[in-house]
Design a protein around this motif. Sequence first.
Motif, mmCIF file in Angstrom:
data_model
loop_
_atom_site.group_PDB
_atom_site.id
_atom_site.type_symbol
_atom_site.label_atom_id
_atom_site.label_comp_id
_atom_site.label_asym_id
_atom_site.label_seq_id
_atom_site.Cartn_x
_atom_site.Cartn_y
_atom_site.Cartn_z
ATOM 1 N N LYS A 104 -5.647 -21.394 -4.540
ATOM 2 C CA LYS A 104 -6.503 -21.556 -5.724
ATOM 3 C C LYS A 104 -5.780 -22.259 -6.869
ATOM 4 O O LYS A 104 -6.383 -22.965 -7.669
ATOM 5 N N CYS A 105 -4.454 -22.052 -6.970
ATOM 6 C CA CYS A 105 -3.683 -22.547 -8.124
ATOM 7 C C CYS A 105 -3.751 -24.073 -8.181
ATOM 8 O O CYS A 105 -3.566 -24.759 -7.183
ATOM 9 N N THR A 106 -4.021 -24.579 -9.390
ATOM 10 C CA THR A 106 -4.074 -26.025 -9.562
ATOM 11 C C THR A 106 -2.810 -26.546 -10.236
ATOM 12 O O THR A 106 -2.652 -27.753 -10.418
ATOM 13 N N GLY A 107 -1.909 -25.646 -10.623
ATOM 14 C CA GLY A 107 -0.677 -26.076 -11.285
ATOM 15 C C GLY A 107 -0.905 -26.524 -12.714
ATOM 16 O O GLY A 107 -0.130 -27.318 -13.242
ATOM 17 N N CYS A 108 -1.954 -26.019 -13.348
ATOM 18 C CA CYS A 108 -2.268 -26.498 -14.700
ATOM 19 C C CYS A 108 -1.262 -26.020 -15.735
ATOM 20 O O CYS A 108 -1.030 -26.669 -16.742
ATOM 21 N N GLY A 109 -0.643 -24.843 -15.494
ATOM 22 C CA GLY A 109 0.416 -24.397 -16.388
ATOM 23 C C GLY A 109 -0.043 -23.539 -17.546
ATOM 24 O O GLY A 109 0.762 -23.143 -18.380
ATOM 25 N N GLU A 134 -6.166 -15.737 -18.551
ATOM 26 C CA GLU A 134 -6.164 -17.151 -18.938
ATOM 27 C C GLU A 134 -6.370 -18.108 -17.771
ATOM 28 O O GLU A 134 -6.805 -19.235 -17.964
ATOM 29 N N CYS A 135 -6.018 -17.680 -16.542
ATOM 30 C CA CYS A 135 -6.034 -18.622 -15.419
ATOM 31 C C CYS A 135 -7.456 -19.103 -15.129
ATOM 32 O O CYS A 135 -8.322 -18.302 -14.768
ATOM 33 N N PRO A 136 -7.710 -20.401 -15.267
ATOM 34 C CA PRO A 136 -9.079 -20.892 -15.044
ATOM 35 C C PRO A 136 -9.446 -20.892 -13.555
ATOM 36 O O PRO A 136 -10.627 -20.923 -13.218
ATOM 37 N N ALA A 137 -8.446 -20.831 -12.689
ATOM 38 C CA ALA A 137 -8.734 -20.921 -11.254
ATOM 39 C C ALA A 137 -8.785 -19.542 -10.605
ATOM 40 O O ALA A 137 -9.008 -19.435 -9.401
#
Lengths: 163, 661, 134
Positions: free
Chosen positions: B242-247, B304-307
Motif C-alpha cells: 500500500k505504501c507509496t513512499g510519500c513521506g 496521517e498516512c493517506p494510503a
Amino acid sequence: MSTALGKTGEVPVNGASPEKERWTPLIVAFCCNWCSYAGGDLAGTSRMDYPANVKVIRMPCSSRINPLFILRAFQRGADGVLVAGCHPGDCHYTSGNYYVRRNLSLFRRLLEFSGIEPERFQVSWISASEGDKFAGVMQSLTEEIKALGPNGKWRDSRWQSVE
Amino acid sequence: MPRIGVFICWCGTNIAGTVEIEQVVNAARSFPGVVYAGDYRYLCSEVGQKLIKDTIKKENLERVVVGTCSPRMHEVTFRKAVAEAGLNPYLLEVANLREHCSWVHKDPAEATPKAIALVRAAVSKASLDEPLTALMLDVEKRALVIGGGIAGIQAALDIADSGYTVDLVEKEPSIGGRMAQLEKTFPTLDCAACILTPKMVEVAQHPNINLLTYSEVEAVSGFVGQFDVRIRSRARSIDPSKCTGCGICYEKCPAKVPSEFDMELGKRKVIYVPFPQAVPNIPVIDRENCLYFKRGRCRICEKECPAEAIDFEQQDEIIERRYGVILVATGFDSMDLTGYGEYGYGQHPDVLSALQFERLFNASGPTAGQVVRLSNGRPPQRVVFIQCVGSRDIARGQNYCSKICCMFTSKQAILLKEKLPETEAYIFYIDLRTAGKGYEEFQRRAAEEYGVIYLRGSVGKVFPEGERLLVRGVDSLSGRPLEIEADLVVLAAASVPRRDAPELARLMSINSDRYNFFDEAHPKLRPVETHTAGIFIAGACQAPKDIPEAVAQAGAAAAKAVTLLSKEKLQSEACVAKVDPARCSGCLHCEAVCPYGAIAATETEERVRGELLTRTVAEVNPALCQGCGCCTMTCRSGSVTLQGYTDEQMLAEVDALCLQR
Amino acid sequence: MIFSESYHRFIDELKKNTGQDPNQCYQCAKCSAGCPVVAAMDLLPHQVIRYLQLGLLGELEESRTPWICASCFTCAARCPRDLDLARLMEGVRLAVLRLREGNRLSPADLELTPEQLEKLPAQALVSSFRKYAK
C-alpha cells in the motif's frame, strides 16, 4: 657412536667397519598430500638429490596419521620415521596439523619413554614450495640415524625383510 | 586376493634412465595377487591408456597399479582410463617412480630397489582397495547474497544477470551500505550517490532479484548445492503493497532518535527511511523507540498516512528457503574510538571520526551539507586530520593497516578545500600508502594543488583551549614538536569487521582470522571462496578494501557462484570418512575436530538381550566431508575410518615398504 | 659502526636489560608528540629510538634526552607498537654509564669483611653493581 650401536647390539661394534659404512637406515616418511608430498614432488622436478633409503607414504593430511602407523614401522624394522605436514596455519583442511602436532608431541614422549632415541621420530613442516627443505630434511635425517645405527626397539624379531 | 595388474611407465628416459624397468616388472610379477605386470614408454599417452584398458579386460583385472609420475600429476588421468574399462576408478593406486625416485636418485643400484619397494607398497594397498562412489548432489538454482552494500549489490546483479534467482538479504531498512554514506569517492571525486543509486534501483527492479531488507539470516544448514537457510524478515509495521513512499508519516512523527546513517550526528524520526535515495523507499517503524509501542499511544503516522499502509500488528516473517550457493558481503564497521582518550573523541563535539566528517559534506546530512563546527555552527578555520587511529596499533587497536584511510583522508582534505578554500588542512600521517590506479597522483594533487599540509608524525594529545582545540603533535622529519590550534579534528578510524561477524561465521561454519574478518580458502589462489564449499565472500568483510576492490571481488565471487549454479549435479569427495555404528561409543570427539561440521550425532537402535535399545553414535555426512581423516585419529574405539586410506591399507603399505629394505 | 657485530651485541644487551626491542618501533613519533618534557630535550624520544635502531650509541652519549626523561610513561601508555620507552631510556642511561665509566666495580674490589657487607643497604649494592659491574 659406539654407545648407540652398543645399545641396540645388532651390528658389530667395530667402529668404522666397511659393513657399517655401507649400512643404510630404513626411513619411512608420512607426508600430507597437499604440502609435504608436493614438496617432495618439487624436490623431484628440481632434480635434487637425497638418499634412496627414505620412502614416502602419501596421506591426505598429517592428521590422518595414527600413531599406530609409526609403531608399525618401527616393528617392521624402520630405523627412523618422519611425519611431514603443512606449516601451522597452512593446513589444506584448516586445522589438521594443529591436532597432529599435539597428538604427536604426546606420542613422542611415549616413544622416548620406551627407549627410542628422540632423533628416530621426527616431525617437520614442509610446504609445497620447499623442495630444498624436503631434500635437506631427508638428508639430515638419514645422517642422524646413520650415526645412531639400526633400531632394535619395538622391533618384531619374527619379521624378515628381503634385500 | 583380487587380480592385480601392474603397469610401469618409462616416461621416456625420465624413469627408465635411472630405474631398471625390467627388474621392477619382474619383481612385480612375484608380488601377491599380481597376475599381470608390463611396461610402456609413455603410459599417460592415449596408446598407453589403451594398453591399460585392454589389459584390464583381457586379464580380468580387479585392481590396477601404475608406476608413473606423481599421483598429483596423473592420478585423475589413470582413474578415468580405469573407469572407461569398467572398473571402479578408486581401485587404482599410483607408485610415484619419477618425482620420488628416478629424479632424486642418480644411482640405478639405489633407485631400482626403491622403485620395487614403492610398487610393492602400492600393490599391497591396492589389494585392500574398495570401490568408492562419489555422491552426485543436486544443485538448487538459487543464490543467497548476505549484505546489501556495494559488494553485495554488484554480486547480486551479476548472478541475476546470468539468469539465476538471487535473494539479497540486508539487515538495514535500505540497501546501499557504507558507500551510501559517502559524499564523494577517491580518486575521481565521483559523487557516491550518483554512481550507487542507479545500481540500487537496478537491484529493486531486476526480475531475478528478490530483495529482503530489514531481514537477517538466523540459521544455515546443509551443504553446497543445498543450503537450507532461515531468514527473519522483521516487521516494518508498514504494508509495502500500500505504501507509496510519500513521506508524510515521517514528517509528522513526533519522536526523534540519533540517526545511525549520520553516525549519530543528526536525528531521525522513529518512523523513517534511512536516507532519501533509500531502496526500497518504504519506511519502517523503529519499535524500540516508537511512542505507541513504548507507551501505547500516539499512532499519528497511522492517522496521517493517506494510503492506510501503517500496520502496527504486522509480525516478523520467517522465510525458510533452499539455496545452491551463499555469498557473504557484510562489510565493515568504523572502529569505536572511546579507548583513545588523548584525542578527546566523544568528549568534544568538534572531534569527529572520518565517517562522521563525511556526513557533514552531504546535502542530506546532519548539517545539510554545511561543513561547520558542531560546537558553534561556524565554519572551521583550520582542520587537523589524524591517520592510523586504531590501525597499526598492537597495543590498543588493530595490528593491520586499514588500507583506505590514507586515501579517504586526502579526499576529505580536498573536499574541505573545495568547499572552504580559506580553511587550512593538516594531515598527520605515519606512512602514506597510496598504491592504486591514480591514487599517488591524487594525494600529490592534495598537497600541491590544494595546499594540504602533510606532517609526518603523530598527535600526542588534543586539548580544548578556549573555543578551539589545541593539537599537540610532532613532525618527525624535522624533529620539531608542533602545537596547532584547530577548529575540527578528524580521526581516521580503523576499519573493523561488523560486530556480528563472528556470529555469522559460526552460523555458516566459515573461518575467520584473529580480527574476525572472514577467511578466504587460499590467500593467493582462492581469494573469494571460503573453506566451506559453496560459500563465497566479497568486499570488506574479508579485509579492509576500497570500492573498486570490493566491486572486483564481488564480480569474481559471483562468477564462482554462477559456475556452481550452472552445474546440473555436483560430485562430492569419494574418499570420505565412515563410522561403524556398532563400535562407536558416541563420545563425539570426532565431531569436535571436524573442520567441516560433517559429523553429527544420530540415534541408532540395537537389540541387546531381546530388548531394543537406542543410543547415540556419530554419523558422517558424505556431502560435507572433505576426506582429511582427522576424525580417525581422534576415535578411541577406532570406529571411524577414512575410505581409500583405511588403517588396514596404511599398515599394509608400511609393511610392504619395510619388507623391501 | 652501524650493523656490525658490536651493534648486535649492544642490541642484545639492551633487550636483555630492558625487555624491549627498539626495532619494533616504526617511527610514528607519537612518543615525541605526547612527551611533557620534550621542550628540554635535544633529541626527541622517537629519535633516540632511531639512534638505537642504527646503533649510534656515541651520539646518544652526547645527548641530554635520556637524562631528561622523567619516566612518566605517557609514551609507553600510548605507543601503538607497545614499546615501553621509559624502560628503553633507562637502558640507554645504563649503556651510557657503562660506556663512560667502564666496569669499575666488582664485589672483590669492595674489600669489605662479611660483617661490613651485611650492614650495607642491599639497594646500594645492587644499584652500584648495575651501574659499574659487568
